[in-house]
Write a protein that holds these residues in place. Structure first.
Motif, PDB file in Angstrom:
ATOM      1  N   PRO A  22     -82.072 -40.457  65.575  1.00 33.48           N
ATOM      2  CA  PRO A  22     -81.824 -40.010  67.154  1.00 33.48           C
ATOM      3  C   PRO A  22     -80.522 -39.527  67.317  1.00 33.48           C
ATOM      4  CG  PRO A  22     -82.031 -42.375  66.944  1.00 33.48           C
ATOM      5  CD  PRO A  22     -82.352 -41.896  65.485  1.00 33.48           C
ATOM      6  N   ILE A  23     -80.323 -38.487  68.016  1.00 34.47           N
ATOM      7  CA  ILE A  23     -78.883 -38.144  68.518  1.00 34.47           C
ATOM      8  C   ILE A  23     -78.880 -38.086  69.994  1.00 34.47           C
ATOM      9  CG2 ILE A  23     -77.083 -36.460  68.485  1.00 34.47           C
ATOM     10  CD1 ILE A  23     -78.370 -35.185  66.136  1.00 34.47           C
ATOM     11  N   VAL A  24     -78.055 -38.895  70.629  1.00 34.38           N
ATOM     12  CA  VAL A  24     -78.268 -38.815  72.168  1.00 34.38           C
ATOM     13  C   VAL A  24     -76.938 -38.277  72.797  1.00 34.38           C
ATOM     14  CG1 VAL A  24     -78.141 -40.556  74.310  1.00 34.38           C
ATOM     15  CG2 VAL A  24     -79.460 -41.107  72.106  1.00 34.38           C
ATOM     16  N   PHE A  25     -77.195 -37.212  73.405  1.00 32.94           N
ATOM     17  CA  PHE A  25     -76.001 -36.395  73.886  1.00 32.94           C
ATOM     18  C   PHE A  25     -75.763 -36.537  75.681  1.00 32.94           C
ATOM     19  CE2 PHE A  25     -78.087 -33.841  70.496  1.00 32.94           C
ATOM     20  CZ  PHE A  25     -77.179 -32.957  70.011  1.00 32.94           C
ATOM     21  N   ALA A  26     -74.601 -37.016  75.611  1.00 34.03           N
ATOM     22  CA  ALA A  26     -73.828 -37.196  77.135  1.00 34.03           C
ATOM     23  C   ALA A  26     -73.125 -36.059  77.393  1.00 34.03           C
ATOM     24  CB  ALA A  26     -73.202 -38.444  76.949  1.00 34.03           C
ATOM     25  N   ALA A  27     -73.549 -35.554  78.445  1.00 30.82           N
ATOM     26  CA  ALA A  27     -73.026 -34.055  78.952  1.00 30.82           C
ATOM     27  C   ALA A  27     -71.731 -34.334  79.844  1.00 30.82           C
ATOM     28  CB  ALA A  27     -74.098 -33.448  80.127  1.00 30.82           C
ATOM     29  N   SER A  28     -71.233 -33.358  80.034  1.00 32.22           N
ATOM     30  CA  SER A  28     -69.701 -32.918  80.690  1.00 32.22           C
ATOM     31  C   SER A  28     -69.980 -33.466  82.004  1.00 32.22           C
ATOM     32  CB  SER A  28     -69.242 -31.739  80.386  1.00 32.22           C
ATOM     33  OG  SER A  28     -67.941 -31.591  81.221  1.00 32.22           O
ATOM     34  N   TRP A  29     -68.851 -33.719  82.631  1.00 31.31           N
ATOM     35  CA  TRP A  29     -68.656 -33.823  84.125  1.00 31.31           C
ATOM     36  C   TRP A  29     -69.146 -32.654  84.932  1.00 31.31           C
ATOM     37  CZ3 TRP A  29     -65.025 -30.634  87.272  1.00 31.31           C
ATOM     38  CH2 TRP A  29     -65.035 -30.908  88.358  1.00 31.31           C
ATOM     39  N   ALA A  30     -70.032 -32.758  85.737  1.00 31.56           N
ATOM     40  CA  ALA A  30     -70.823 -31.586  86.571  1.00 31.56           C
ATOM     41  C   ALA A  30     -71.662 -30.745  85.890  1.00 31.56           C
ATOM     42  CB  ALA A  30     -69.651 -30.818  87.153  1.00 31.56           C
ATOM     43  N   LEU A  31     -72.006 -31.183  84.707  1.00 29.50           N
ATOM     44  CA  LEU A  31     -72.870 -30.473  83.752  1.00 29.50           C
ATOM     45  C   LEU A  31     -74.029 -31.385  83.587  1.00 29.50           C
ATOM     46  CD1 LEU A  31     -70.834 -28.032  81.653  1.00 29.50           C
ATOM     47  CD2 LEU A  31     -72.079 -27.367  83.496  1.00 29.50           C
ATOM     48  N   ASP A  32     -75.326 -30.734  83.309  1.00 31.07           N
ATOM     49  CA  ASP A  32     -76.654 -31.556  82.969  1.00 31.07           C
ATOM     50  C   ASP A  32     -77.084 -31.424  81.541  1.00 31.07           C
ATOM     51  OD1 ASP A  32     -77.780 -29.224  82.975  1.00 31.07           O
ATOM     52  OD2 ASP A  32     -78.725 -29.448  84.949  1.00 31.07           O
ATOM     53  N   ALA A  33     -78.099 -32.041  81.381  1.00 29.44           N
ATOM     54  CA  ALA A  33     -78.658 -31.719  79.766  1.00 29.44           C
ATOM     55  C   ALA A  33     -78.699 -30.346  79.391  1.00 29.44           C
ATOM     56  CB  ALA A  33     -80.170 -32.329  79.513  1.00 29.44           C
ATOM     57  N   GLN A  39     -77.144 -26.442  70.885  1.00 31.81           N
ATOM     58  CA  GLN A  39     -77.013 -27.813  69.910  1.00 31.81           C
ATOM     59  C   GLN A  39     -78.671 -28.216  69.624  1.00 31.81           C
ATOM     60  OE1 GLN A  39     -74.429 -27.639  72.274  1.00 31.81           O
ATOM     61  NE2 GLN A  39     -73.467 -26.750  70.508  1.00 31.81           N
ATOM     62  N   VAL A  40     -79.290 -28.285  70.473  1.00 30.57           N
ATOM     63  CA  VAL A  40     -80.604 -28.993  70.470  1.00 30.57           C
ATOM     64  C   VAL A  40     -81.477 -28.322  69.377  1.00 30.57           C
ATOM     65  CG1 VAL A  40     -82.936 -29.645  71.557  1.00 30.57           C
ATOM     66  CG2 VAL A  40     -80.547 -30.290  72.498  1.00 30.57           C
ATOM     67  N   PRO A  41     -81.707 -27.027  69.303  1.00 28.72           N
ATOM     68  CA  PRO A  41     -82.577 -26.414  68.373  1.00 28.72           C
ATOM     69  C   PRO A  41     -82.028 -26.505  66.905  1.00 28.72           C
ATOM     70  CG  PRO A  41     -82.210 -24.748  70.224  1.00 28.72           C
ATOM     71  CD  PRO A  41     -81.501 -25.988  70.414  1.00 28.72           C
ATOM     72  N   PHE A  42     -80.612 -26.435  67.038  1.00 27.20           N
ATOM     73  CA  PHE A  42     -80.150 -26.600  65.568  1.00 27.20           C
ATOM     74  C   PHE A  42     -80.517 -27.651  64.812  1.00 27.20           C
ATOM     75  CE2 PHE A  42     -76.636 -28.156  63.060  1.00 27.20           C
ATOM     76  CZ  PHE A  42     -76.570 -27.042  62.142  1.00 27.20           C
ATOM     77  N   ARG A 261     -69.588 -23.645  64.597  1.00 35.04           N
ATOM     78  CA  ARG A 261     -68.754 -24.620  64.078  1.00 35.04           C
ATOM     79  C   ARG A 261     -68.880 -26.053  64.404  1.00 35.04           C
ATOM     80  NH1 ARG A 261     -61.752 -24.498  63.815  1.00 35.04           N
ATOM     81  NH2 ARG A 261     -61.700 -26.082  62.547  1.00 35.04           N
ATOM     82  N   LEU A 262     -68.922 -26.187  65.632  1.00 30.27           N
ATOM     83  CA  LEU A 262     -69.094 -27.464  66.201  1.00 30.27           C
ATOM     84  C   LEU A 262     -70.535 -28.169  65.446  1.00 30.27           C
ATOM     85  CD1 LEU A 262     -68.520 -29.813  67.892  1.00 30.27           C
ATOM     86  CD2 LEU A 262     -69.833 -28.536  69.735  1.00 30.27           C
ATOM     87  N   ASN A 263     -71.691 -27.413  65.464  1.00 28.15           N
ATOM     88  CA  ASN A 263     -73.088 -27.802  65.074  1.00 28.15           C
ATOM     89  C   ASN A 263     -72.713 -28.275  63.529  1.00 28.15           C
ATOM     90  OD1 ASN A 263     -74.023 -27.311  67.454  1.00 28.15           O
ATOM     91  ND2 ASN A 263     -75.106 -25.496  66.746  1.00 28.15           N
ATOM     92  N   ALA A 264     -71.931 -27.337  62.724  1.00 28.71           N
ATOM     93  CA  ALA A 264     -71.652 -27.809  61.298  1.00 28.71           C
ATOM     94  C   ALA A 264     -70.862 -28.831  61.154  1.00 28.71           C
ATOM     95  CB  ALA A 264     -71.185 -26.562  60.629  1.00 28.71           C
ATOM     96  N   ASP A 265     -70.023 -29.052  62.025  1.00 30.15           N
ATOM     97  CA  ASP A 265     -68.982 -30.428  61.831  1.00 30.15           C
ATOM     98  C   ASP A 265     -69.962 -31.506  62.391  1.00 30.15           C
ATOM     99  OD1 ASP A 265     -67.021 -29.069  61.017  1.00 30.15           O
ATOM    100  OD2 ASP A 265     -66.003 -28.604  63.042  1.00 30.15           O
ATOM    101  N   LEU A 266     -70.860 -31.519  63.147  1.00 31.19           N
ATOM    102  CA  LEU A 266     -71.499 -32.571  63.573  1.00 31.19           C
ATOM    103  C   LEU A 266     -72.441 -32.995  62.469  1.00 31.19           C
ATOM    104  CD1 LEU A 266     -72.200 -31.737  67.538  1.00 31.19           C
ATOM    105  CD2 LEU A 266     -70.681 -33.558  66.649  1.00 31.19           C
TER     106      LEU A 266
END
Length: 276
Positions: A22-33, A39-42, A261-266
């Protein structure tokens, strides 16, 4: 969309895709899921389970009058992880989501956590104090709050291009920029103000020093929302043994502009292939 109820009877929405670690993603201020749409499909396609929370006051979750302090927000994140029985979790937090992840670790420990990634996170401590001279004066933060209360749509609109650092050649369509503003404006105005203040005043330095699980810090060098010299670099210096990645043309919205790049780094980080 599934929901669960917190200890104070707030009903929170979440999304759950895929199977596997599992990867749990916590969103930015003022943004939702929805901010994690690149990122999710990747990660699902690569065999991971992606869990995303609409924090209180955001997206499809309840919009209560309170509970927007970081302790409560971190407890909401813990409640989701416990509700789903998740273990060996990779926590990925962007901006204020990164602050929630840090507070989660401070309050709930690392028992369920395998690793953490702080992306453009508003850490370690934004407010200027006697022992934090690098921070910004509280008057500056309150001036922003005053602009929210006067003309919130204009505040977000005026900063949208800078959020994505389009002046550095990052290719973001006007439609996508507009969508980002629209998503921010859909957030509860009360939550917008209270979480802004809570994030600005929160000191995470001790919590970051105490992290023992593998950690990744990713930040854009051109981030206008969380200046890298005050946030990303200082966070990386505090977290023991963390890996640090800095994107020279990255603004705050690297989850869009530098998504590949972010997806690859993660992914490398999750697979244990990221060097410090």
């Amino acid at each position: 969309m599934p929901f669960f109820e917190t200890a104070d009877r707030t009903r929170l929405a979440y999304e759950d895709y895929g199977t596997g670690a599992p990867i749990v993603f916590a969103a930015s201020w003022a943004l939702d899921a929805d901010m994690w749409e690149y990122q999710v499909p990747f990660f699902v396609e690569r065999g991971y389970r992606c869990v995303l929370l609409d924090r209180r006051g955001h997206g499809r979750s309840d919009r209560p009058s309170g509970g927007y302090d970081l302790d409560t927000l971190a407890d909401d994140l813990a409640a989701l992880i416990e509700h789903l029985g998740l273990r060996e979790v990779t926590l990925v937090g962007h901006s204020t989501g990164g602050a929630e992840v840090a507070r989660y670790l401070a309050r709930h420990g690392e028992e369920r956590v395998a690793r953490v990634a702080f992306v453009s996170a508003v850490l370690p401590f934004l407010m200027r104090t006697e022992d934090n001279p690098e921070g910004a004066p509280e008057e500056l933060s309150e001036a922003a709050v005053g602009r929210f209360l006067t003309d919130r749509p204009k505040w977000f609109h005026d900063r949208a291009q800078g959020f994505f650092a389009t002046h550095l050649g990052n290719d973001v369509s006007p439609a996508l920029v507009g969508l980002g503003v629209q998503r921010c404006l859909a957030t509860s105005p009360v939550a917008t103000v209270q979480i802004w203040r809570a994030s600005f005043r929160a000191d995470h330095r001790a919590a970051l020093r105490a992290i023992t699980v593998p950690a990744l810090v990713v930040h854009g060098a051109a981030d206008q929302s969380a200046r890298v010299e005050v946030t990303g670099r200082r966070t990386a210096a505090l977290v023991p043994g963390c890996a640090y990645k800095e994107y020279p043309t990255g603004g705050h919205g690297i989850f869009v502009t530098h998504k590949d790049r972010l997806n690859a780094d993660l992914l490398d980080f999750i697979k244990g292939e990221t060097g410090s």
